[in-house]
Design an enzyme around this catalytic site. Structure first.
Site, PDB file in Angstrom:
ATOM      1  N   LYS A 186      -7.743  18.293  -6.692  1.00  0.00           N
ATOM      2  CA  LYS A 186      -7.842  19.011  -7.971  1.00  0.00           C
ATOM      3  C   LYS A 186      -9.282  19.471  -8.206  1.00  0.00           C
ATOM      4  O   LYS A 186      -9.527  20.589  -8.666  1.00  0.00           O
ATOM      5  CB  LYS A 186      -7.347  18.116  -9.116  1.00  0.00           C
ATOM      6  CG  LYS A 186      -5.860  17.764  -8.979  1.00  0.00           C
ATOM      7  CD  LYS A 186      -5.427  16.586  -9.847  1.00  0.00           C
ATOM      8  CE  LYS A 186      -4.049  16.096  -9.419  1.00  0.00           C
ATOM      9  NZ  LYS A 186      -3.677  14.786  -9.987  1.00  0.00           N
ATOM     10  N   THR A 227      -5.593  12.389  -4.734  1.00  0.00           N
ATOM     11  CA  THR A 227      -5.119  13.722  -5.100  1.00  0.00           C
ATOM     12  C   THR A 227      -6.092  14.359  -6.083  1.00  0.00           C
ATOM     13  O   THR A 227      -6.184  15.590  -6.156  1.00  0.00           O
ATOM     14  CB  THR A 227      -3.705  13.669  -5.719  1.00  0.00           C
ATOM     15  OG1 THR A 227      -3.651  12.573  -6.642  1.00  0.00           O
ATOM     16  CG2 THR A 227      -2.652  13.475  -4.645  1.00  0.00           C
ATOM     17  N   LYS A 241     -10.381   8.360 -12.056  1.00  0.00           N
ATOM     18  CA  LYS A 241      -9.270   7.774 -11.307  1.00  0.00           C
ATOM     19  C   LYS A 241      -9.088   6.378 -11.853  1.00  0.00           C
ATOM     20  O   LYS A 241      -9.937   5.889 -12.609  1.00  0.00           O
ATOM     21  CB  LYS A 241      -9.587   7.716  -9.809  1.00  0.00           C
ATOM     22  CG  LYS A 241     -10.975   7.107  -9.506  1.00  0.00           C
ATOM     23  CD  LYS A 241     -11.310   7.122  -8.022  1.00  0.00           C
ATOM     24  CE  LYS A 241     -11.762   8.471  -7.507  1.00  0.00           C
ATOM     25  NZ  LYS A 241     -10.930   9.043  -6.474  1.00  0.00           N
ATOM     26  N   ARG A 242      -7.981   5.705 -11.500  1.00  0.00           N
ATOM     27  CA  ARG A 242      -7.823   4.316 -11.926  1.00  0.00           C
ATOM     28  C   ARG A 242      -9.039   3.506 -11.472  1.00  0.00           C
ATOM     29  O   ARG A 242      -9.658   3.809 -10.446  1.00  0.00           O
ATOM     30  CB  ARG A 242      -6.528   3.726 -11.332  1.00  0.00           C
ATOM     31  CG  ARG A 242      -5.268   4.268 -11.990  1.00  0.00           C
ATOM     32  CD  ARG A 242      -5.222   3.939 -13.458  1.00  0.00           C
ATOM     33  NE  ARG A 242      -5.023   2.531 -13.659  1.00  0.00           N
ATOM     34  CZ  ARG A 242      -3.856   1.965 -13.967  1.00  0.00           C
ATOM     35  NH1 ARG A 242      -2.788   2.709 -14.166  1.00  0.00           N
ATOM     36  NH2 ARG A 242      -3.750   0.669 -14.136  1.00  0.00           N
ATOM     37  N   LYS A 300     -11.935   1.609  -5.010  1.00  0.00           N
ATOM     38  CA  LYS A 300     -12.384   2.971  -5.336  1.00  0.00           C
ATOM     39  C   LYS A 300     -13.887   3.020  -5.612  1.00  0.00           C
ATOM     40  O   LYS A 300     -14.485   4.087  -5.682  1.00  0.00           O
ATOM     41  CB  LYS A 300     -11.585   3.514  -6.527  1.00  0.00           C
ATOM     42  CG  LYS A 300     -10.083   3.669  -6.228  1.00  0.00           C
ATOM     43  CD  LYS A 300      -9.317   4.108  -7.466  1.00  0.00           C
ATOM     44  CE  LYS A 300      -7.811   4.138  -7.286  1.00  0.00           C
ATOM     45  NZ  LYS A 300      -7.322   5.335  -6.563  1.00  0.00           N
ATOM     46  N   HIS A 302       2.557   4.527   0.269  1.00  0.00           N
ATOM     47  CA  HIS A 302       1.348   4.983  -0.425  1.00  0.00           C
ATOM     48  C   HIS A 302       0.203   3.990  -0.357  1.00  0.00           C
ATOM     49  O   HIS A 302      -0.813   4.193  -1.023  1.00  0.00           O
ATOM     50  CB  HIS A 302       1.634   5.269  -1.899  1.00  0.00           C
ATOM     51  CG  HIS A 302       2.597   6.384  -2.147  1.00  0.00           C
ATOM     52  ND1 HIS A 302       2.195   7.672  -2.412  1.00  0.00           N
ATOM     53  CD2 HIS A 302       3.943   6.406  -2.149  1.00  0.00           C
ATOM     54  CE1 HIS A 302       3.272   8.436  -2.594  1.00  0.00           C
ATOM     55  NE2 HIS A 302       4.339   7.687  -2.437  1.00  0.00           N
TER      56      HIS A 302
HETATM   57  C1  26Q Z   1       4.094  -2.445  -8.192  1.00  0.00           C
HETATM   58  C2  26Q Z   1       4.692  -3.653  -8.529  1.00  0.00           C
HETATM   59  C3  26Q Z   1       4.658  -4.112  -9.845  1.00  0.00           C
HETATM   60  C4  26Q Z   1       4.053  -3.336 -10.821  1.00  0.00           C
HETATM   61  C5  26Q Z   1       3.458  -2.143 -10.483  1.00  0.00           C
HETATM   62  C6  26Q Z   1       3.471  -1.694  -9.172  1.00  0.00           C
HETATM   63  C7  26Q Z   1       2.828  -0.422  -8.820  1.00  0.00           C
HETATM   64  C8  26Q Z   1       2.889   0.682  -9.641  1.00  0.00           C
HETATM   65  C9  26Q Z   1       2.238   1.845  -9.306  1.00  0.00           C
HETATM   66  C10 26Q Z   1       2.131  -0.314  -7.642  1.00  0.00           C
HETATM   67  C11 26Q Z   1       1.486   0.867  -7.290  1.00  0.00           C
HETATM   68  C12 26Q Z   1       1.532   1.959  -8.126  1.00  0.00           C
HETATM   69  C13 26Q Z   1       0.854   3.221  -7.837  1.00  0.00           C
HETATM   70  C14 26Q Z   1       0.225   3.468  -6.709  1.00  0.00           C
HETATM   71  C15 26Q Z   1      -0.493   4.723  -6.478  1.00  0.00           C
HETATM   72  O1  26Q Z   1      -0.690   5.513  -7.394  1.00  0.00           O
HETATM   73  N1  26Q Z   1      -0.916   4.983  -5.240  1.00  0.00           N
HETATM   74  C16 26Q Z   1      -1.636   6.209  -4.941  1.00  0.00           C
HETATM   75  O2  26Q Z   1      -0.706   7.184  -4.541  1.00  0.00           O
HETATM   76  C17 26Q Z   1      -1.326   8.452  -4.409  1.00  0.00           C
HETATM   77  C18 26Q Z   1      -0.240   9.449  -4.080  1.00  0.00           C
HETATM   78  O3  26Q Z   1       0.172   9.292  -2.758  1.00  0.00           O
HETATM   79  C19 26Q Z   1      -2.422   8.424  -3.366  1.00  0.00           C
HETATM   80  O4  26Q Z   1      -3.076   9.661  -3.393  1.00  0.00           O
HETATM   81  C20 26Q Z   1      -3.416   7.307  -3.647  1.00  0.00           C
HETATM   82  O5  26Q Z   1      -4.315   7.200  -2.571  1.00  0.00           O
HETATM   83  C21 26Q Z   1      -2.662   5.994  -3.839  1.00  0.00           C
HETATM   84  O6  26Q Z   1      -3.567   4.967  -4.208  1.00  0.00           O
END
Ligand code: 26Q
Length: 844
Positions: free
Chosen positions: A687, A683, A575-576, A581, A384
């Site tokens: 939406k 995503t 979004k975050r 972004k 991702h």
């Molecule tokens: C990793 C290590 C330690 C703590 C937290 C994390 C962590 C947690 C969540 C790292 C990444 C995430 C989430 C990532 C994320 O949401 N990525 C998004 O995924 C979507 C679905 O595929 C994409 O549409 C987005 O582009 C992408 O940024």
């Protein structure tokens, strides 16, 4: 480390006794009409909430209704589990550290097709249905896109009747709640379980032990084979909590199984800590901490050890559970890969590669080569992100200390893998170093993306551009070696939640215009194209949008006190918060626009309302500063009588699934303005599109495919392409040159630096302004001028109401590709080789 198999059979084992008892109970709690619902709601109110109607709180009513809905899902749930257990089916196991499932009640009513009856029942009980639904506290078990994607995929798996289970963690505290105080983000703990969770069923009999720490010992068994014993320092028990996932208008009801960690009862004291009572209590605390809290992404260095422990914990429980299901089916271990397809949602569950090997080799005495074959055939990995700082690695000392046996296994996997690389590319030691599972530059680290890739039969990106870049950049060597393993599956979102549930007025209009099948076959939405220029239809389309904007207007007012005009162009970025972004690019544009209005009050500008929403990771200072900037701009602009009738800026606090339901349907313009090459897919963009918003965006992630679908004439494109971004960086990017060459941009940055948006404080935004002028890692300044020009085209297009409506209709009409049903069908055919299984309720 085996399951507690003492208690009565769970529904998984599905004995006939359980089923027939259930069945002979007859229609009680299963009637779908309003009268039956009404009776059971009162019944549940009294028997489960212990409240009579006269003194019940709205939350009591919510619980009573939720239990009544859950009751109606149980027959399908049991039938589904039984059918999957009895038949020779391959089960899709979606392993994800996050499932951002959102509020359940409304969605379950929609899936069962009893929303209208439930509304009538509540009405008859004197309750306001919508405010009862609003009582639900959403499970915030995810950060953002990746977690929400997992939830959309569960919805589609059930709707498509695919045998599937989601495996994850039952965090006691999900993503924090965001409050805005004094224009800054403040994090508040999310106590989602405080009032009870009616959707989960605890299964104390489905529990597994997970080992941590200690050391390993090698012995030779009677057959002369090497046996490794892991003498753990601590063990934790994982208990299953199941949530039903009902498919839309089908009998399939799959399971989301979340693991909660518990201390192993007085086990530590005797076995490990040789009488150290206080150490044992300490270990107990650690055990119970494992599933306590979800980690925010973008946290530098936070809680490393616990995060790895969480990952291993849920992966080990899930794989042990799969082996248990295999045993229950009476299938031999060798058949594991025929019975399960496990999808790794990013690298977070990638320790599964080593853990499955450990379970097969150490615990079930499967020979290494055979175990490796099983592992590779059952696992697949979805990437991702391409951002190097977001690729997971773990320092060797930490890894060895926490998971000594798993590190040994990773070394053995690596040894064999590197042999293969050497054989294939004789002498290319640079390649060996690049591909190794261990990064040996500096402090040694385990590369989880490499582990996931080596241990999987399929690796996929989440949008066409992302998958292509994946093969060209971070996975280049692997894609060269195993081109046949690389796939693209463009993300999708569920039209049930993100159209039908959150935009019922649009849904009704679509039903009347193209028929009701669009919800499961969104290619039907193409039928809208014939009406795109029909004046009467356009009028209805606009009325729906206006009504959704009025609803958001009311929420904005109650959440922030800001009064906005529902007739304004709603320009939304939710979004975050992250520099890539580029919410700050949007903010710079707003400041520039504000300046133009100040300098020339006569300027004609159609009213615009800019809405932002999103959380910043608590430790990500720059992201929090961007929130402060947006609020600072809002403060100034909204209170300036010279512009406040035409310009409004809103930071909507606590963006989550629940709030999203009101935001997407109300958007006219969707901001998808990430630096090209950085957003894997996005995503939210989908939406918005489904709900008729036009997109202003870069050629990034799924924007590329959105533009392809809707047509370039219906998409506001700006900015450098991914290739150009790389080129600019190679040429030595100098952001200050862009500021110097653009008077408006220079002025905007000066206003920020001068304290215009920080109540006179000239220090506050210094880190932001300096970062932009000196480094600007995400090329905000390079894209600024083109963004402004593109926004001018948006403003001009908005003036032509009929043409705008035409484009809005075409966005919905051409959004079909972005249904998660399409994405899941692709996973099924390309990666999992799984077909639907019809669930028959009468069979028992
Ligand atoms: C990793 C290590 C330690 C703590 C937290 C994390 C962590 C947690 C969540 C790292 C990444 C995430 C989430 C990532 C994320 O949401 N990525 C998004 O995924 C979507 C679905 O595929 C994409 O549409 C987005 O582009 C992408 O940024």
């Amino acid at each position: 480390m085996t399951a507690d198999s003492t208690a009565a059979p769970s529904t998984d084992s599905g004995t006939n006794a359980t089923a027939s008892t259930f069945h002979s109970a007859g229609p009680a709690r299963s009637g779908m009409d309003a009268d039956a619902l009404q009776r059971d709601i009162v019944d549940n109110l009294i028997c489960l909430q212990a409240r009579y109607p006269a003194i019940a709180t709205p939350h009591d009513w919510y619980m009573a209704l939720a239990y009544s809905v859950r009751d109606r899902m149980l027959e399908r749930w049991v039938a589904t589990v039984q059918t999957h257990a009895a038949r020779e089916v391959r089960l899709a196991c979606y392993l994800s550290a996050e499932f951002l499932i959102g509020p359940q009640l409304g969605n379950n009513l929609v899936s069962l097709g009893i929303e209208a009856n439930a509304r009538a029942a509540m009405q008859a009980l004197g309750q306001d249905f919508d405010s009862i639904l609003a009582q639900e506290e959403e499970p915030g078990l995810g950060n953002g896109g990746l977690g929400r994607l997992a939830a959309c995929y569960l919805d589609s798996l059930a709707a498509l009747e695919i045998p599937a289970i989601g495996y994850g963690i039952r965090y006691e505290f999900g993503i924090f709640d965001q409050e805005i105080r004094d224009a800054w983000q403040v994090e508040v703990t999310d106590k989602w379980l405080q009032m009870g969770n009616p959707w989960e069923i605890v299964r104390p009999d489905v529990a597994f032990y997970v080992a941590f720490g200690g050391h390993t010992e090698s012995t030779t068994d009677a057959q002369g084979r090497l046996q490794v014993r892991w003498v753990a320092a601590n063990k934790v028990k994982g208990v299953a909590y199941d949530i039903p996932v009902a498919g839309f208008h089908v009998n399939t009801c799959n399971t989301l199984r979340l693991w909660k960690s518990e201390a192993v009862e007085s086990f530590d004291l005797q076995d490990f800590n040789a009488g150290d009572y206080y150490q044992a209590v300490q270990d107990k605390v650690i055990s119970e901490t494992l599933s306590k809290v979800l980690y925010p992404n973008d946290e530098p260095e936070a809680g490393k050890r616990l995060r790895l422990a969480q990952q291993y914990f849920f992966v080990s429980c899930s794989l042990q559970d799969m082996l248990r299901l295999l045993d229950l089916k009476g299938e031999p271990t060798e058949r594991f890969a025929d019975m399960f397809a496990a999808q790794l949602n990013d690298t977070h569950p990638s320790i599964a590669v080593a853990e499955l090997m450990r379970l097969l080799v150490d615990e079930r005495q499967v020979p290494w080569d055979e175990a490796w074959d099983i592992t590779r055939r059952s696992l697949a990995y979805t990437n991702h992100t391409l951002l190097p700082e977001a690729l997971e690695t773990w320092g060797l000392p930490l890894f060895r200390n926490l998971l000594p046996r798993l590190l040994e296994i990773i070394y053995e996997i690596n040894r064999r893998f590197i042999d293969e690389v050497r054989q294939r590319y004789g002498g290319d030691e640079a390649r060996v170093a690049r591909m190794s599972l261990i990064d040996e530059r500096g402090d040694k680290r385990v590369r989880m993306a490499h582990l996931a890739t080596v241990g999987s039969h399929a690796v996929n990106g989440v949008a066409a551009l992302h998958s292509a870049l994946l093969k060209q950049t971070v996975m280049r060597d692997f894609a060269e070696m195993w081109p046949e393993r690389f796939f693209n599956v463009t993300n999708g979102v569920t039209p049930r939640r993100f159209m039908l549930l959150c935009n019922p007025q649009l849904a009704r209009l679509l039903d009347e215009t193209v028929g009701k099948d669009w919800i499961t076959d969104p290619t039907q939405l193409r039928g809208l194209e014939a009406h795109a220029d029909d004046a009467a239809f356009q009028e209805r389309w606009r009325r729906v949008k206006l009504s959704n904007k009025e609803a958001l207007t009311a929420r904005i007012h109650s959440a922030t006190g800001i009064v906005v005009d529902p007739g304004a162009l709603f320009d939304i970025q939710v979004k975050r918060i992250h520099e890539y972004k580029r919410q700050h690019l949007n903010a710079l544009f707003i400041i520039g626009l504000y300046q133009r209005l100040r300098n020339n009050p006569q300027l004609t500008l159609a009213p615009r309302c800019f809405v932002f929403g999103g959380k910043a990771a608590p430790g990500y200072a720059m992201a929090k500063l961007i929130i402060r900037l947006i609020n600072g701009v809002a403060e100034v602009v909204n209170n300036d009588p010279l512009v406040s009738d035409r310009l409004k800026v809103v930071f909507f606090p606590d963006f989550n699934v629940k709030n999203a339901h009101f935001i997407y349907p109300a958007a006219d313009l969707s901001e998808q303005i990430s630096t090209a090459g950085k957003e894997a897919s996005g995503t939210g963009n989908m939406k918005f599109m489904m709900n008729g918003a036009l997109t202003i965006g870069t050629l990034d992630g799924a924007n590329v495919e959105i533009r392809e679908q809707v047509g370039e004439e219906n998409f506001f494109l700006f900015g450098l392409s991914a290739d150009q971004v790389e080129q600019v960086k190679r040429d030595g990017y100098r952001p200050a040159d862009y500021a110097n060459g653009n008077a408006e941009l220079r002025e905007v940055l000066k206003l920020i630096a001068d304290g215009q948006f920080s109540r006179g404080d000239r220090e506050m935004f210094r880190p932001l302004v300096e970062s932009l002028l000196q480094f600007d890692p995400f090329l905000v300044l390079a894209d600024y001028a083109d963004y402004v020009a593109c926004q001018e085209r948006v403003s001009a297009a908005w003036q032509d109401v009929r043409h705008w409506t035409h484009m809005s209709i075409l966005n919905t009409a051409r959004a079909g590709k972005f249904s998660s049903d399409r994405a899941i069908s692709e996973y099924c055919s390309q990666i999992w080789n799984i077909r639907p299984v019809r669930i028959d309720l009468e069979q028992r």
